[in-house]
Write an enzyme that holds these catalytic residues in place. Structure first.
Site, PDB file in Angstrom:
ATOM      1  N   LYS A 129      48.805  31.526  16.224  1.00 38.07           N
ATOM      2  CA  LYS A 129      49.335  30.206  15.857  1.00 38.07           C
ATOM      3  C   LYS A 129      50.855  30.209  16.046  1.00 38.07           C
ATOM      4  O   LYS A 129      51.471  31.269  16.241  1.00 38.07           O
ATOM      5  CB  LYS A 129      49.018  29.883  14.386  1.00 38.07           C
ATOM      6  CG  LYS A 129      47.529  29.721  14.078  1.00 38.07           C
ATOM      7  CD  LYS A 129      46.972  28.429  14.619  1.00 38.07           C
ATOM      8  CE  LYS A 129      45.508  28.233  14.252  1.00 38.07           C
ATOM      9  NZ  LYS A 129      44.606  29.089  15.029  1.00 38.07           N
ATOM     10  N   SER A 132      42.688  26.212  19.964  1.00 36.00           N
ATOM     11  CA  SER A 132      43.643  25.604  19.032  1.00 36.00           C
ATOM     12  C   SER A 132      45.091  25.673  19.521  1.00 36.00           C
ATOM     13  O   SER A 132      45.951  25.000  18.977  1.00 36.00           O
ATOM     14  CB  SER A 132      43.554  26.274  17.659  1.00 36.00           C
ATOM     15  OG  SER A 132      44.187  27.532  17.658  1.00 36.00           O
TER      16      SER A 132
END
Length: 296
Positions: free
Chosen positions: A116, A79
């Site tokens: 993230k 991701s």
């Protein structure tokens, strides 16, 4: 170690660092202990880090200025790939610090750990943002159980690995494209190759690998299959699994329709151990053919 021994060792290291710097290297001395966790953290879907075990690694003070607040762990998932963080990379995380818009962070989401980017929008919303369009951002609000553990202060690329199958295919293609056309085997030599490779053939369709290896420079026709089946019948008439021309022709699809050096398991009519069986027989056939030519 005595003081003199420590001084001598330090002097030796400094001399090596000085020599490297003279050659244009940027050097850093790994003299700060940092916890290195065995459990990976996810750059994808939430991953439970479980009961973490760690060892001690040594890192430069230029990167880790406060070791009691830092640790190292490995990323997994995709991701964050567009932010140049790939699965297998090592992340140095600093805890107990304020994170700012644009920082890459390690966060605990619903009890599980994610890597993230941290982002604050114009309305004051706080987000954990993936850098891969296949994943969705996570809004940090009262309903979400989110804790920002720390910010990532260094990314160290993991040990790169490539597919052995891909390397073999590239090398074989290069050899085939740069090598002069090999002498065609005589009929007697082809019969001998078939006899020698026959013990490897455990079902009729596996003869396709032998047929394809013997005709690697051209597209096979119905006559090629028929001629090959006749050779097998002559060479090993008592073989338990004699080939059928129509059955062999059905195998010539996807990468199997190409010469052996272009075979690719990702685009083949069979995979796994079955692909390996065809590949090994084709390779053995080519080895035997090369030996025949060397005996000239």
């Amino acid at each position: 170690m005595s003081y003199k021994e420590k001084e001598s060792a330090t002097g030796g290291v400094n001399e090596i660092l000085s020599q490297l710097e003279e050659q244009g290297w940027e050097t850093m001395l790994c003299d700060v202990p940092v916890r290195v966790y065995d459990n990976p953290v996810s750059c994808g879907k939430p991953l439970d880090i479980g009961n973490p075990q760690y060892s001690i690694g040594w890192y430069p003070s230029e990167i880790v200025s406060c070791p009691e607040r830092c640790f190292r762990t490995q990323a997994t998932g995709s991701s964050m790939q567009d932010a140049a963080i790939d699965s297998g990379d090592w992340l140095t995380v600093e805890t107990g610090v304020r994170v700012y818009d644009g920082d890459v962070v390690l966060a605990r989401v619903d009890g599980e750990f994610l890597v993230k980017a941290y982002y604050e929008d114009n309305e004051g919303g706080k987000w954990l943002v993936p850098y891969n369009d296949k994943f969705s951002p996570v809004l940090i609000n009262e309903e979400a159980d989110v804790c920002l553990v720390g910010r990532v202060i260094e990314v160290c690329k993991g040990h790169p690995r490539v597919s052995n199958c891909d390397s073999r295919r590239i090398v074989n293609r290069f050899k085939a494209e740069t090598t002069k056309p090999a002498r065609a085997l005589t009929r007697e030599e082809r019969l001998e190759v078939i006899r020698l490779v026959a013990p490897m053939v455990s079902n009729g369709r596996l003869w396709f690998a032998v047929c394809r290896a013997m005709n690697s420079s051209q597209k096979l026709s119905a006559k090629d299959y028929e001629d090959f089946c006749q050779l097998v019948a002559i060479s090993v008439p008592d073989h338990e699994h004699l080939p059928d021309a129509k059955e062999l022709s059905r195998m010539a699809v996807q990468s199997f329709a190409k010469p052996v050096f272009k075979w690719d398991e990702r685009n083949a009519p069979v995979g796994g151990s079955r692909f390996a069986g065809y590949w090994n027989i084709a390779q053995r056939t080519e080895e035997l053919m090369a030996q025949m030519r060397e005996n000239d």
